[in-house]
Design a protein around this motif. Structure first.
Motif, PDB file in Angstrom:
ATOM      1  N   SER A  16       0.827  -1.197   0.000  1.00  0.00           N
ATOM      2  CA  SER A  16       0.000   0.000   0.000  1.00  0.00           C
ATOM      3  C   SER A  16       0.864   1.251   0.000  1.00  0.00           C
ATOM      4  O   SER A  16       0.614   2.197  -0.780  1.00  0.00           O
ATOM      5  N   ARG A  17       1.887   1.283   0.841  1.00  0.00           N
ATOM      6  CA  ARG A  17       2.777   2.446   0.884  1.00  0.00           C
ATOM      7  C   ARG A  17       3.456   2.654  -0.468  1.00  0.00           C
ATOM      8  O   ARG A  17       3.605   3.781  -0.927  1.00  0.00           O
ATOM      9  N   TRP A  18       3.864   1.571  -1.132  1.00  0.00           N
ATOM     10  CA  TRP A  18       4.522   1.671  -2.446  1.00  0.00           C
ATOM     11  C   TRP A  18       3.569   2.300  -3.461  1.00  0.00           C
ATOM     12  O   TRP A  18       3.946   3.231  -4.172  1.00  0.00           O
ATOM     13  N   TYR A  19       2.332   1.814  -3.524  1.00  0.00           N
ATOM     14  CA  TYR A  19       1.368   2.365  -4.482  1.00  0.00           C
ATOM     15  C   TYR A  19       1.012   3.818  -4.154  1.00  0.00           C
ATOM     16  O   TYR A  19       0.790   4.623  -5.058  1.00  0.00           O
ATOM     17  N   ILE A  22       4.362   5.759  -5.303  1.00  0.00           N
ATOM     18  CA  ILE A  22       4.660   5.743  -6.734  1.00  0.00           C
ATOM     19  C   ILE A  22       3.506   6.271  -7.576  1.00  0.00           C
ATOM     20  O   ILE A  22       3.702   7.092  -8.473  1.00  0.00           O
ATOM     21  N   LEU A  23       2.284   5.824  -7.313  1.00  0.00           N
ATOM     22  CA  LEU A  23       1.149   6.230  -8.142  1.00  0.00           C
ATOM     23  C   LEU A  23       0.323   7.363  -7.531  1.00  0.00           C
ATOM     24  O   LEU A  23      -0.610   7.856  -8.157  1.00  0.00           O
ATOM     25  N   GLY A  24       0.625   7.745  -6.297  1.00  0.00           N
ATOM     26  CA  GLY A  24      -0.126   8.823  -5.673  1.00  0.00           C
ATOM     27  C   GLY A  24      -1.516   8.422  -5.236  1.00  0.00           C
ATOM     28  O   GLY A  24      -2.396   9.273  -5.086  1.00  0.00           O
ATOM     29  N   LEU A  25      -1.741   7.121  -5.004  1.00  0.00           N
ATOM     30  CA  LEU A  25      -3.044   6.660  -4.536  1.00  0.00           C
ATOM     31  C   LEU A  25      -3.182   6.947  -3.044  1.00  0.00           C
ATOM     32  O   LEU A  25      -2.193   7.185  -2.353  1.00  0.00           O
ATOM     33  N   GLN A  26      -4.409   6.899  -2.544  1.00  0.00           N
ATOM     34  CA  GLN A  26      -4.664   7.127  -1.124  1.00  0.00           C
ATOM     35  C   GLN A  26      -5.260   5.861  -0.506  1.00  0.00           C
ATOM     36  O   GLN A  26      -6.004   5.141  -1.158  1.00  0.00           O
ATOM     37  N   SER A  27      -4.947   5.656   0.757  1.00  0.00           N
ATOM     38  CA  SER A  27      -5.520   4.536   1.491  1.00  0.00           C
ATOM     39  C   SER A  27      -6.992   4.810   1.770  1.00  0.00           C
ATOM     40  O   SER A  27      -7.357   5.873   2.259  1.00  0.00           O
ATOM     41  N   PHE A  39      -8.189   6.768  -5.936  1.00  0.00           N
ATOM     42  CA  PHE A  39      -7.744   7.917  -6.696  1.00  0.00           C
ATOM     43  C   PHE A  39      -8.946   8.818  -6.881  1.00  0.00           C
ATOM     44  O   PHE A  39      -9.978   8.382  -7.404  1.00  0.00           O
ATOM     45  N   GLU A  40      -8.820  10.044  -6.401  1.00  0.00           N
ATOM     46  CA  GLU A  40      -9.923  11.000  -6.437  1.00  0.00           C
ATOM     47  C   GLU A  40     -11.213  10.393  -5.860  1.00  0.00           C
ATOM     48  O   GLU A  40     -12.281  10.458  -6.452  1.00  0.00           O
ATOM     49  N   GLN A  41     -11.088   9.788  -4.708  1.00  0.00           N
ATOM     50  CA  GLN A  41     -12.191   9.205  -3.931  1.00  0.00           C
ATOM     51  C   GLN A  41     -12.816   7.953  -4.553  1.00  0.00           C
ATOM     52  O   GLN A  41     -13.820   7.456  -4.057  1.00  0.00           O
ATOM     53  N   ARG A  42     -12.258   7.429  -5.628  1.00  0.00           N
ATOM     54  CA  ARG A  42     -12.792   6.207  -6.260  1.00  0.00           C
ATOM     55  C   ARG A  42     -11.772   5.080  -6.096  1.00  0.00           C
ATOM     56  O   ARG A  42     -10.592   5.255  -6.353  1.00  0.00           O
ATOM     57  N   MET A  43     -12.253   3.910  -5.649  1.00  0.00           N
ATOM     58  CA  MET A  43     -11.363   2.774  -5.491  1.00  0.00           C
ATOM     59  C   MET A  43     -10.878   2.307  -6.861  1.00  0.00           C
ATOM     60  O   MET A  43     -11.668   2.071  -7.770  1.00  0.00           O
TER      61      MET A  43
END
Length: 126
Positions: A16-19, A22-27, A39-43
């Protein structure tokens, strides 16, 4: 309908930390056994620990990871992503390159678990 791919991994929190890096995703969930990455509130991706919750159809960690499956993302921030991949010494398999068939740029690389990702710029960005 929207795809929400799930990949099985040994270490959900590390992956999760890697993604996120690298991709700027959020938990969107967090945890040792399961994570939802947003990403932008969408899984856009789910992570599941291999042995958690006794799901018989996730597969087995000793098999080839992701054979025949690519995690494909489009990003309007293609150049920044390429810089981030290089700065974090991510294993790049191909690119960055221009794909004339799709009229965009692509970069192919591996995540820490061996899954292959492709990030493409938006169609027609060149």
């Amino acid at each position: 309908m929207y795809p929400q791919p799930l990949i099985a991994v040994a270490d959900v929190e590390k992956t999760s930390r890697w993604y996120q890096t690298i991709l700027g995703l959020q938990s969107g969930h967090g945890g040792k056994e399961y994570e939802q990455l947003l990403f932008e509130q969408r899984m856009v991706l789910q992570l599941h620990q291999w042995q958690a919750h006794e799901h018989p159809h996730i597969g087995k960690p000793e098999r080839i990871v992701g054979n025949g499956v690519l995690l494909w993302f489009e990003s309007a921030h293609f150049d920044q992503l390429v810089d981030k991949l290089q700065a974090h010494q991510v294993e790049i398999l191909e690119g960055p390159k221009y794909n004339p068939n799709a009229n965009h740029r692509e970069i192919w690389f591996k995540d820490p678990n061996g899954y292959i990702l492709v990030v493409a710029s938006p169609y027609g960005d060149i």
